[in-house]
Design a protein around this motif. Structure first.
Motif, PDB file in Angstrom:
ATOM      1  N   CYS A  95      36.287  56.093  47.062  1.00  0.00           N
ATOM      2  CA  CYS A  95      35.949  54.790  46.476  1.00  0.00           C
ATOM      3  C   CYS A  95      36.251  54.756  44.976  1.00  0.00           C
ATOM      4  CB  CYS A  95      34.476  54.473  46.728  1.00  0.00           C
ATOM      5  SG  CYS A  95      34.092  54.072  48.443  1.00  0.00           S
ATOM      6  N   HIS A 139      39.974  54.222  44.496  1.00  0.00           N
ATOM      7  CA  HIS A 139      40.415  52.881  44.873  1.00  0.00           C
ATOM      8  C   HIS A 139      39.468  51.798  44.333  1.00  0.00           C
ATOM      9  CE1 HIS A 139      43.587  54.332  47.578  1.00  0.00           C
ATOM     10  NE2 HIS A 139      42.739  55.290  47.908  1.00  0.00           N
ATOM     11  N   LYS A 140      38.825  52.121  43.244  1.00  0.00           N
ATOM     12  CA  LYS A 140      37.889  51.183  42.636  1.00  0.00           C
ATOM     13  C   LYS A 140      38.611  49.898  42.236  1.00  0.00           C
ATOM     14  CE  LYS A 140      36.265  52.487  38.733  1.00  0.00           C
ATOM     15  NZ  LYS A 140      35.481  53.270  37.733  1.00  0.00           N
ATOM     16  N   GLY A 141      38.018  48.761  42.546  1.00  0.00           N
ATOM     17  CA  GLY A 141      38.601  47.473  42.178  1.00  0.00           C
ATOM     18  C   GLY A 141      39.460  46.860  43.261  1.00  0.00           C
ATOM     19  N   GLU A 142      39.799  47.641  44.306  1.00  0.00           N
ATOM     20  CA  GLU A 142      40.601  47.097  45.402  1.00  0.00           C
ATOM     21  C   GLU A 142      39.709  46.377  46.406  1.00  0.00           C
ATOM     22  OE1 GLU A 142      43.778  49.361  47.124  1.00  0.00           O
ATOM     23  OE2 GLU A 142      43.594  50.926  45.592  1.00  0.00           O
ATOM     24  N   ASP A 143      40.322  45.564  47.241  1.00  0.00           N
ATOM     25  CA  ASP A 143      39.618  44.878  48.311  1.00  0.00           C
ATOM     26  C   ASP A 143      38.957  45.918  49.218  1.00  0.00           C
ATOM     27  OD1 ASP A 143      38.705  43.304  50.370  1.00  0.00           O
ATOM     28  OD2 ASP A 143      40.690  42.835  51.173  1.00  0.00           O
ATOM     29  N   ARG A 161      40.593  46.670  52.524  1.00  0.00           N
ATOM     30  CA  ARG A 161      41.818  47.467  52.408  1.00  0.00           C
ATOM     31  C   ARG A 161      41.465  48.938  52.213  1.00  0.00           C
ATOM     32  NH1 ARG A 161      47.010  48.315  51.298  1.00  0.00           N
ATOM     33  NH2 ARG A 161      47.602  49.568  49.495  1.00  0.00           N
ATOM     34  N   VAL A 162      40.418  49.206  51.448  1.00  0.00           N
ATOM     35  CA  VAL A 162      39.989  50.589  51.218  1.00  0.00           C
ATOM     36  C   VAL A 162      39.548  51.234  52.529  1.00  0.00           C
ATOM     37  CG1 VAL A 162      38.324  52.064  50.027  1.00  0.00           C
ATOM     38  CG2 VAL A 162      39.329  50.105  48.832  1.00  0.00           C
ATOM     39  N   LEU A 197      42.674  52.147  54.375  1.00  0.00           N
ATOM     40  CA  LEU A 197      43.379  53.273  53.761  1.00  0.00           C
ATOM     41  C   LEU A 197      42.712  54.604  54.097  1.00  0.00           C
ATOM     42  CD1 LEU A 197      44.211  51.817  50.223  1.00  0.00           C
ATOM     43  CD2 LEU A 197      45.831  52.322  52.063  1.00  0.00           C
ATOM     44  N   ASP A 242      41.056  45.774  60.182  1.00  0.00           N
ATOM     45  CA  ASP A 242      41.197  46.495  58.908  1.00  0.00           C
ATOM     46  C   ASP A 242      41.934  47.817  59.096  1.00  0.00           C
ATOM     47  OD1 ASP A 242      39.812  44.505  57.623  1.00  0.00           O
ATOM     48  OD2 ASP A 242      37.901  45.588  57.546  1.00  0.00           O
TER      49      ASP A 242
END
Length: 369
Positions: A256, A259-263, A266-267, A270, A339
């Motif tokens: 997390c 990938h901070k700031g992403e939807d 989506r995380v 991923l 997702d």
């Protein structure tokens, strides 16, 4: 015996009391015989149900941990539990009924905290598999979420999966050995005409082997082991999570952060792709479970199938890992399976089977998706 006729004969007699007492005695004897027959039938039925080969295709590793093991591992790793009494812990955290799927899943938080070392995962994998084999299961597919147990830089996804595999491999060896040893219970040990079994002389057996035979003998047939039974097998299903938070595990915390700031959706997807990639690494030629890159590694160079490794003609050594499928699990409401489409496409390309937890908390809409 016809009870109705006996009773009628007694009432028509001047000695009704005597006839009635005689009938009562016969009825009691008949009831005792019936009870004995019923008990024998129940015992034979239990033996039959234990003996028939079974397959368990949906069993969760962490959800099947022994309560006593959870308490022991928690004490060793300083994990705080609501109680360290087995019955009290069951009542508080693992009741018979839950109000929701989310409430049910909270109990897994305690379990994953104690399953963050190779030793703990191997132990639980062994116990869960042996518990199933002791019930007559011959093929078991255990599922779990490796990312819930991994610790970046310390305990990789690959190492998590391999620790589980190691415990299950050991269970197969032990259970198959019990099948072989059970021949001492079904054949005469002094049978000189059995040319196929030169080893039936118990005097040649080691003490621990004799203890295993005696343990089976004490069960008086209440066990599933037999020399002619099918061999034990297993598969591993890697679970991705529909939804996770940083507090779920050190792995998810690091993921997390990266990938901070992403939807968030989506995380989640991923993370599932990362899981499939890690599993594929284990199934790929030249990669072994302890992350060794050397072709001279003794474990990788082993030609013993029981070690889980094989030699290829081209000189590369690959780890044979029975990961059979990808799964997604966890909270359904608001966290659609779509997702994880990319991860499932990758699994399909890699010839992994696919399964999905759906319909548990969100109805048929979740299944249709």
């Amino acid at each position: 015996m016809n009870v109705y006729n006996s009773a009628t004969a007694g009432r028509s007699s001047n000695n009704w009391s005597t006839a009635s007492n005689a009938s009562d005695t016969n009825i009691i004897n008949d009831n005792n015989n019936n009870n004995s027959n019923n008990n024998n039938w129940n015992i034979n039925l239990q033996k039959f149900l234990l003996r028939i080969p079974k397959a368990d295709l949906h069993i969760h590793l962490d959800g099947s941990i022994r309560i006593e093991t959870l308490i022991d591992l928690a004490q060793k790793s300083n994990v705080e539990l609501p109680s360290y009494d087995a019955q009290e812990l069951k009542d508080l955290v693992f009741p018979k009924k839950y109000n929701s799927l989310e409430e049910y899943l909270r109990g897994f938080g305690y379990i994953t905290q104690v399953l963050t070392t190779p030793e703990a995962l191997e132990r639980v994998a062994y116990e869960v598999t042996m518990d199933a084999y002791n019930c007559g299961v011959r093929h078991i597919e255990v599922r779990f979420a490796p990312q819930m147990h991994a610790i970046p830089g310390k305990f990789s996804i690959e190492q998590v999966v391999c620790a589980v595999n190691k415990g299950m491999e050991r269970a197969v060896r032990d259970a198959d050995e019990l099948d072989k040893l059970s021949r001492y219970l079904y054949r005469r040990i002094d049978d000189d005409n059995d040319d196929d079994d030169e080893s039936l002389d118990v005097s040649q057996l080691e003490e621990n082997t004799m203890e295993k035979i005696q343990h089976l003998k004490k069960k008086q047939g209440m066990h599933p082991y037999h020399p002619d039974a099918p061999p034990h097998q297993y598969g591993i299903i890697a679970c991705a999570m529909r939804f996770f938070l940083p507090v779920f595990s050190p792995y998810y915390e690091a993921f997390c952060e990266v990938h901070k700031g992403e939807d968030p959706h989506r995380v989640f997807g991923l993370a599932s792709v990362a899981l499939v990639t890690a599993v594929n690494n284990l199934r790929r030629k030249g990669k072994c479970c302890h992350d060794c890159d050397s072709e001279e590694c003794p474990a990788c160079a082993s030609s013993d199938p029981s070690d889980g490794f094989s030699n290829d003609n081209d000189g590369f050594h690959g780890y044979i890992l029975p990961v059979v499928a990808l799964d997604i699990a966890g909270a359904e409401v608001g966290y659609p399976a779509s997702d994880h489409r990319e991860a499932y496409d990758l699994a399909h390309q890699s010839f992994l089977h696919k399964t999905v937890h759906a319909g548990e908390a969100y109805g048929p809409e979740s299944i249709m998706e």
